[in-house]
Motif scaffolding. Structure first.
Motif, short mmCIF file in Angstrom:
data_model
loop_
_atom_site.label_atom_id
_atom_site.label_comp_id
_atom_site.label_asym_id
_atom_site.label_seq_id
_atom_site.Cartn_x
_atom_site.Cartn_y
_atom_site.Cartn_z
N SER A 12 0.86 -1.18 0.00
CA SER A 12 0.00 0.00 0.00
C SER A 12 0.90 1.24 0.00
CB SER A 12 -0.90 0.00 1.24
OG SER A 12 -0.12 0.03 2.40
N ILE A 13 0.62 2.16 -0.87
CA ILE A 13 1.47 3.33 -1.04
C ILE A 13 1.15 4.35 0.04
CG2 ILE A 13 2.07 5.26 -2.54
CD1 ILE A 13 1.65 3.45 -4.90
N ASN A 14 2.16 4.64 0.85
CA ASN A 14 2.08 5.69 1.85
C ASN A 14 2.97 6.82 1.34
OD1 ASN A 14 2.29 7.38 4.04
ND2 ASN A 14 2.61 5.73 5.53
N SER A 15 2.36 7.91 0.90
CA SER A 15 3.11 8.96 0.21
C SER A 15 4.18 9.60 1.10
CB SER A 15 2.16 10.02 -0.33
OG SER A 15 1.43 10.62 0.71
N VAL A 16 3.91 9.73 2.39
CA VAL A 16 4.90 10.33 3.29
C VAL A 16 6.12 9.42 3.42
CG1 VAL A 16 5.32 11.10 5.66
CG2 VAL A 16 3.15 11.62 4.55
N GLU A 17 5.89 8.13 3.64
CA GLU A 17 6.99 7.18 3.78
C GLU A 17 7.76 7.04 2.46
OE1 GLU A 17 8.16 5.60 6.49
OE2 GLU A 17 6.68 6.62 7.74
N LEU A 18 7.05 7.06 1.35
CA LEU A 18 7.70 6.96 0.05
C LEU A 18 8.59 8.19 -0.20
CD1 LEU A 18 8.09 5.51 -2.65
CD2 LEU A 18 6.06 6.70 -3.49
N THR A 19 8.08 9.35 0.09
CA THR A 19 8.87 10.58 -0.07
C THR A 19 10.09 10.56 0.84
OG1 THR A 19 6.85 11.78 -0.61
CG2 THR A 19 8.78 13.09 -0.03
N LEU A 20 9.89 10.15 2.09
CA LEU A 20 10.99 10.07 3.05
C LEU A 20 12.05 9.08 2.57
CD1 LEU A 20 11.65 11.29 5.80
CD2 LEU A 20 10.56 9.32 6.84
N ALA A 21 11.62 7.94 2.06
CA ALA A 21 12.56 6.94 1.56
C ALA A 21 13.32 7.45 0.33
CB ALA A 21 11.83 5.64 1.22
N LEU A 22 12.63 8.14 -0.57
CA LEU A 22 13.29 8.66 -1.77
C LEU A 22 14.30 9.76 -1.44
CD1 LEU A 22 10.30 8.75 -4.29
CD2 LEU A 22 12.35 7.32 -4.42
#
Length: 140
Positions: A103-113
């Motif tokens: 499931s895409i969590n935009s905050v976690e994805l941005t933080l990881a990127l």
């Protein structure tokens, strides 16, 4: 070896305080995530859900937690910066994949990127002038 020496000279000539602050911030972030994963294994299991059937998933969990914790401290002080960043890169690629496959969590994805981009930068450029690595080279 000549390439690395040239790269270090360029990085020393273009070292800014805000880059060191980013390095310290990434180190703090990694420690916080490591502690968060240690104190809340259910959340970490949720993150690892797409990879649960892979062999060695428990070994991956222990590697992620210890690499975040130890690597974060090393990045804060600028000690073994390239090694610390190198150990973070596969973890952060996995974090991006976990966000894209699960499931895409935009905050976690941005933080990881952002953390992945910073780790690649510090792996390539090194710690900068205001670091333990630089200080130990001066003493040498």
């Amino acid at each position: 070896m000549g390439w690395l020496k040239t790269r270090n000279q360029w990085a020393k000539a273009h070292s800014y305080i805000w880059i060191d602050l980013i390095r310290i911030g990434i180190g703090v972030l990694l420690i916080v995530k490591g502690v968060e994963f240690m104190s809340n294994p259910e959340q970490f299991n949720l993150v690892m859900k797409p990879f649960e059937n892979w062999p060695g998933s428990w070994a991956i969990m222990h590697y992620v937690i210890s690499a975040h914790f130890v690597g974060g401290f090393f990045l804060i002080f600028g000690l073994f910066t390239r090694w610390s960043a190198a150990f973070q890169i596969p973890i952060l690629i996995g974090a991006v994949l976990a966000n894209l496959l699960g499931s895409i969590n935009s905050v976690e994805l941005t933080l990881a990127l952002v953390t992945l981009a910073a780790s690649i930068y510090f792996f390539y450029n090194g710690p900068g002038n205001r670091s333990a690595d630089s200080y130990l080279k001066i003493l040498k």
